[in-house]
Enzyme design. Structure first.
Site: not given
Length: 277
Positions: A128, A209, A235
């Protein structure tokens, strides 16, 4: 079809520029710069970066706060500020972005991630992040020579060796506030009334997020609320594995495929990804 050919040609030119631009600084020169900047102020580091790279320079911000933005626009008001909108941000983060945009009159570039057909963050957080943040960052950096981020050594133990000048995503990467402690950041925010994400006061010292960010205990590692319960701490945007030439190779391959779909084959010399050991 004509319009798509022009779009691809413009992107191809950007990639050719990306391949030509890359490394004005060797590893030895970067080491010397780090030694030189270890006692420099963030403003002095930014002044150097602007002198060397502007207008082919940008900075990224997650809008945890606008400290780096405030520092940078004092040196160069037109500097491009990149924000990656994953579609999963807290409302408070988007509110901080809007406040900073209005406060500073930013040259803001929002990279918007296309909606995902499935909740990829739930199934595969690593993929993701790669499909969202990292891919959009790569797009934002096309045509750039260098970029700046707000990484600090005190963010987490995994960031304790963050250089002031290094490499990232195939470009020169500058971290002007790498040496600043939490009290120094807080003092700057208070002195200059810098916009701050209100979630910081609600137990979210590191903000990403919404689905992958949790509150943390006051004594815990500031990034322990990110991807909690998973073997993941970053990330991928700031991973140091990417080295000179990689970004150009990725972009060249991607755009070659796009050009073929549009019926044209650009004259891009292939750039080999670096060998890793």
């Amino acid at each position: 079809a004509k319009e798509s050919r022009h779009d691809v040609r413009d992107e191809v030119l950007a990639v050719n520029a990306l391949e030509d631009r890359c490394f004005h600084y060797s590893v030895e020169e970067v080491s010397e710069l780090n030694a030189r900047f270890e006692r420099a102020t963030p403003s002095e580091v930014i002044e150097w970066a602007v002198e060397q790279f502007h207008p082919y320079l940008c900075l990224t911000s997650s809008m945890t706060d606008a400290v780096l933005v405030d520092l940078a626009v004092r040196v160069e008001p037109s500097i491009e500020v990149v924000f990656i909108d994953t579609g999963y941000h807290f409302p408070e983060t988007l509110g901080t972005l809007d406040l900073a945009r209005r406060r500073y009159g930013l040259n803001l570039r929002v990279m918007t991630v296309a909606p995902q057909p499935i909740e990829l963050w739930r199934l595969d957080p690593e993929r993701c992040c790669s499909a969202a943040k990292v891919a959009e960052l790569e797009r934002a950096l096309l045509g750039k020579q260098a970029w700046m981020s707000g990484l600090r050594r005190s963010d987490a133990t995994s960031r304790a060796s963050t250089p002031i000048v290094g490499y990232g995503r195939g470009l020169v990467k500058i971290n002007p506030i790498a040496t600043w402690s939490d009290p120094e950041v807080a003092a700057y925010i208070a002195a200059h009334d810098v916009p701050v994400n209100p979630l910081l006061q609600r137990g979210f010292p590191s903000i990403g997020c919404l689905p992958c960010t949790q509150q943390v205990a006051s004594a815990a590692d500031s990034r322990s609320g990110r991807w909690a319960g998973r073997d993941k701490t970053e990330c991928g945007m700031h991973n140091s594995a990417t080295t000179p030439g990689y970004s150009a190779a990725m972009a060249s391959s991607m755009l070659t495929r796009a050009a073929r779909r549009a019926g044209m084959v650009p004259a891009i010399s292939p750039v080999a990804a670096p060998t890793t050991t």
